[in-house]
Scaffold this motif. Structure first.
Motif, PDB file in Angstrom:
ATOM      1  N   ALA A 230      -2.202  10.128   2.929  1.00  0.00           N
ATOM      2  CA  ALA A 230      -2.280   8.661   3.043  1.00  0.00           C
ATOM      3  C   ALA A 230      -0.888   8.067   3.262  1.00  0.00           C
ATOM      4  CB  ALA A 230      -2.919   8.077   1.786  1.00  0.00           C
ATOM      5  N   ILE A 231       0.122   8.637   2.568  1.00  0.00           N
ATOM      6  CA  ILE A 231       1.506   8.162   2.725  1.00  0.00           C
ATOM      7  C   ILE A 231       2.000   8.414   4.149  1.00  0.00           C
ATOM      8  CG2 ILE A 231       3.912   8.580   2.046  1.00  0.00           C
ATOM      9  CD1 ILE A 231       2.882   9.153  -0.781  1.00  0.00           C
ATOM     10  N   ASN A 232       1.715   9.602   4.672  1.00  0.00           N
ATOM     11  CA  ASN A 232       2.148   9.934   6.027  1.00  0.00           C
ATOM     12  C   ASN A 232       1.460   9.042   7.060  1.00  0.00           C
ATOM     13  OD1 ASN A 232       3.848  11.981   5.139  1.00  0.00           O
ATOM     14  ND2 ASN A 232       2.253  13.543   5.259  1.00  0.00           N
ATOM     15  N   ASP A 233       0.167   8.789   6.847  1.00  0.00           N
ATOM     16  CA  ASP A 233      -0.571   7.915   7.765  1.00  0.00           C
ATOM     17  C   ASP A 233      -0.007   6.492   7.728  1.00  0.00           C
ATOM     18  OD1 ASP A 233      -2.160  10.033   8.448  1.00  0.00           O
ATOM     19  OD2 ASP A 233      -3.855   9.439   7.186  1.00  0.00           O
ATOM     20  N   ALA A 234       0.273   6.010   6.506  1.00  0.00           N
ATOM     21  CA  ALA A 234       0.821   4.661   6.351  1.00  0.00           C
ATOM     22  C   ALA A 234       2.203   4.563   6.988  1.00  0.00           C
ATOM     23  CB  ALA A 234       0.888   4.289   4.874  1.00  0.00           C
ATOM     24  N   SER A 235       3.026   5.606   6.811  1.00  0.00           N
ATOM     25  CA  SER A 235       4.368   5.620   7.399  1.00  0.00           C
ATOM     26  C   SER A 235       4.299   5.609   8.919  1.00  0.00           C
ATOM     27  CB  SER A 235       5.143   6.851   6.925  1.00  0.00           C
ATOM     28  OG  SER A 235       5.355   6.808   5.528  1.00  0.00           O
ATOM     29  N   ALA A 236       3.338   6.345   9.462  1.00  0.00           N
ATOM     30  CA  ALA A 236       3.179   6.394  10.916  1.00  0.00           C
ATOM     31  C   ALA A 236       2.796   5.027  11.470  1.00  0.00           C
ATOM     32  CB  ALA A 236       2.119   7.433  11.286  1.00  0.00           C
ATOM     33  N   LYS A 237       1.929   4.327  10.740  1.00  0.00           N
ATOM     34  CA  LYS A 237       1.506   2.992  11.180  1.00  0.00           C
ATOM     35  C   LYS A 237       2.663   1.997  11.104  1.00  0.00           C
ATOM     36  CE  LYS A 237      -3.377   3.544   9.976  1.00  0.00           C
ATOM     37  NZ  LYS A 237      -4.495   3.105   9.085  1.00  0.00           N
ATOM     38  N   LEU A 238       3.448   2.076  10.011  1.00  0.00           N
ATOM     39  CA  LEU A 238       4.605   1.194   9.874  1.00  0.00           C
ATOM     40  C   LEU A 238       5.617   1.450  10.989  1.00  0.00           C
ATOM     41  CD1 LEU A 238       5.245   1.216   6.015  1.00  0.00           C
ATOM     42  CD2 LEU A 238       4.653  -0.763   7.395  1.00  0.00           C
TER      43      LEU A 238
ATOM     44  N   TYR B 128       0.842  -1.207   0.000  1.00  0.00           N
ATOM     45  CA  TYR B 128       0.000   0.000   0.000  1.00  0.00           C
ATOM     46  C   TYR B 128       0.873   1.252   0.000  1.00  0.00           C
ATOM     47  CZ  TYR B 128      -3.291   3.562   1.606  1.00  0.00           C
ATOM     48  OH  TYR B 128      -4.041   4.698   1.714  1.00  0.00           O
ATOM     49  N   SER B 129       1.882   1.265   0.865  1.00  0.00           N
ATOM     50  CA  SER B 129       2.767   2.421   0.961  1.00  0.00           C
ATOM     51  C   SER B 129       3.507   2.665  -0.348  1.00  0.00           C
ATOM     52  CB  SER B 129       3.772   2.207   2.102  1.00  0.00           C
ATOM     53  OG  SER B 129       4.617   3.319   2.238  1.00  0.00           O
ATOM     54  N   VAL B 130       4.008   1.580  -0.959  1.00  0.00           N
ATOM     55  CA  VAL B 130       4.744   1.702  -2.227  1.00  0.00           C
ATOM     56  C   VAL B 130       3.833   2.212  -3.339  1.00  0.00           C
ATOM     57  CG1 VAL B 130       5.907   0.401  -4.046  1.00  0.00           C
ATOM     58  CG2 VAL B 130       6.468  -0.034  -1.652  1.00  0.00           C
ATOM     59  N   SER B 131       2.604   1.683  -3.400  1.00  0.00           N
ATOM     60  CA  SER B 131       1.674   2.094  -4.462  1.00  0.00           C
ATOM     61  C   SER B 131       1.316   3.572  -4.339  1.00  0.00           C
ATOM     62  CB  SER B 131       0.403   1.238  -4.425  1.00  0.00           C
ATOM     63  OG  SER B 131      -0.363   1.497  -3.263  1.00  0.00           O
ATOM     64  N   LYS B 132       1.147   4.051  -3.116  1.00  0.00           N
ATOM     65  CA  LYS B 132       0.824   5.456  -2.906  1.00  0.00           C
ATOM     66  C   LYS B 132       1.994   6.364  -3.288  1.00  0.00           C
ATOM     67  CE  LYS B 132      -3.387   5.120  -1.615  1.00  0.00           C
ATOM     68  NZ  LYS B 132      -4.453   5.642  -2.521  1.00  0.00           N
ATOM     69  N   ARG B 133       3.207   5.921  -3.027  1.00  0.00           N
ATOM     70  CA  ARG B 133       4.380   6.711  -3.416  1.00  0.00           C
ATOM     71  C   ARG B 133       4.510   6.778  -4.939  1.00  0.00           C
ATOM     72  NH1 ARG B 133       7.323   8.089   0.922  1.00  0.00           N
ATOM     73  NH2 ARG B 133       7.065   6.836   2.815  1.00  0.00           N
ATOM     74  N   MET B 134       4.152   5.683  -5.601  1.00  0.00           N
ATOM     75  CA  MET B 134       4.177   5.675  -7.066  1.00  0.00           C
ATOM     76  C   MET B 134       3.113   6.623  -7.622  1.00  0.00           C
ATOM     77  SD  MET B 134       4.767   1.598  -7.778  1.00  0.00           S
ATOM     78  CE  MET B 134       4.595   1.758  -9.561  1.00  0.00           C
ATOM     79  N   GLU B 135       1.933   6.634  -6.993  1.00  0.00           N
ATOM     80  CA  GLU B 135       0.866   7.562  -7.410  1.00  0.00           C
ATOM     81  C   GLU B 135       1.331   9.000  -7.222  1.00  0.00           C
ATOM     82  OE1 GLU B 135      -3.161   6.956  -6.001  1.00  0.00           O
ATOM     83  OE2 GLU B 135      -2.718   4.841  -5.639  1.00  0.00           O
ATOM     84  N   SER B 136       1.991   9.263  -6.107  1.00  0.00           N
ATOM     85  CA  SER B 136       2.475  10.615  -5.823  1.00  0.00           C
ATOM     86  C   SER B 136       3.479  11.065  -6.878  1.00  0.00           C
ATOM     87  CB  SER B 136       3.112  10.649  -4.437  1.00  0.00           C
ATOM     88  OG  SER B 136       3.686  11.904  -4.188  1.00  0.00           O
ATOM     89  N   THR B 137       4.400  10.196  -7.241  1.00  0.00           N
ATOM     90  CA  THR B 137       5.399  10.518  -8.258  1.00  0.00           C
ATOM     91  C   THR B 137       4.743  10.821  -9.603  1.00  0.00           C
ATOM     92  OG1 THR B 137       7.042   9.118  -7.173  1.00  0.00           O
ATOM     93  CG2 THR B 137       7.439   9.675  -9.484  1.00  0.00           C
TER      94      THR B 137
END
Length: 274
Positions: free
Chosen positions: A225-233, A188-197
């Motif tokens: 969403a990326i920040n939320d996912a990073s916080a959870k990780l 999920y985190s990787v896919s969101k970073r790809m969307e951001s790019t």
């Protein structure tokens, strides 16, 4: 490092299928009790356990070898397509010869895979992760000082070489459910970073104010969403935001999918042997 494909890859000459598989009704104890040859029935079909990879080296070797087979299959399809589109009889003949050579090499490698891993590339297969380590790469300075970049002391017993690199085992993840949760969170985190790019690239190319506003809103939502996912990780696994990490799979099981006819035949044979 987990290197797996989540979608089926279909070739005109073969079928390679690699997926991360978690049987929801498995308990960890039941999964550990399985033996080679055992059959597991799921809503998606019946699967036979054909191999258990009990070390990081075994898992890394399988993932490397299956990756080579998948790449080889893609190359065969590319040459075949080029051959089909070629108008010159001479060039078509050259491509035919090259294609035959590549197919022969693939067949030879497939026999090696059958001997080593007890499965063939023309089978659909699934891989379950039972145990893995969440690792972070270490710099030469960190290795020399045995301290992280934040100054935290590193336990030498948790430093291993993986894929010819020094990594630090941050956390051990045990059980199919736990490993699936980790893989899903990372994906999920990787896919969101790809969307951001992708959105940033589109934003840089447009001068339309309305499009810029729309893209900026989407980008803001994705970054949240990326920040939320990073916080959870970080909270669950101890991964710092934007920190590189590696999944070292230390124990997994390989299953092949059985056709209905195969299942009936195997069950009949085993019943007669009782």
């Amino acid at each position: 490092m987990a290197n797996y494909t989540k979608d089926f890859m279909k070739s005109k000459t073969l079928l390679l299928a690699a997926t991360l598989l978690v049987f929801p009704f498995f308990s960890r104890a039941v999964a550990e009790e399985e033996k080679i040859g055992d059959i597991v029935k799921t809503p998606a079909g019946a699967y036979m356990l054909v191999n258990v990879f009990a070390t990081s080296a075994q898992n890394e070797a399988f993932q490397r070898d299956i990756g080579i087979m998948i790449k080889h299959s893609h190359l065969i399809d590319m040459v075949r397509q080029k051959r089909d589109e070629e108008a010159s009889p001479e060039e078509k003949a050259k491509l035919d010869a090259k294609l035959k050579q590549m197919e022969n090499e693939f067949s030879a490698n497939d026999k090696v895979m059958q001997r080593i891993y007890n499965f063939s590339a023309n089978r659909k297969f699934k891989l379950t992760f039972l145990e893995s380590y969440l690792c972070v790469p270490l710099t030469d300075e960190e290795m020399s000082n045995l301290r992280s970049s934040k100054g935290e002391e590193l336990n030498p017993m948790r430093i291993v070489q993986y894929n010819k690199k020094n990594v630090y085992r941050v956390k051990k993840i045990s059980g199919t459910k736990e490993n699936e949760e980790l893989q899903r969170a990372i994906a999920y985190s990787v896919s969101k970073r790809m969307e951001s790019t992708k959105l940033r690239s589109e934003l840089a190319k447009t001068t339309d104010p309305d499009v810029q506003m729309d893209l900026s809103k989407k980008l803001g939502a994705i970054e949240k969403a990326i920040n939320d996912a990073s916080a959870k990780l970080k909270e669950k696994y101890g991964i710092e935001s934007k920190q590189s990490y590696i999944i070292e799979v230390s124990r997994s099981k390989l299953y092949i999918m059985l056709s209905p006819d195969e299942l009936v035949k195997i069950e009949a044979e085993r019943k007669n042997k009782r």
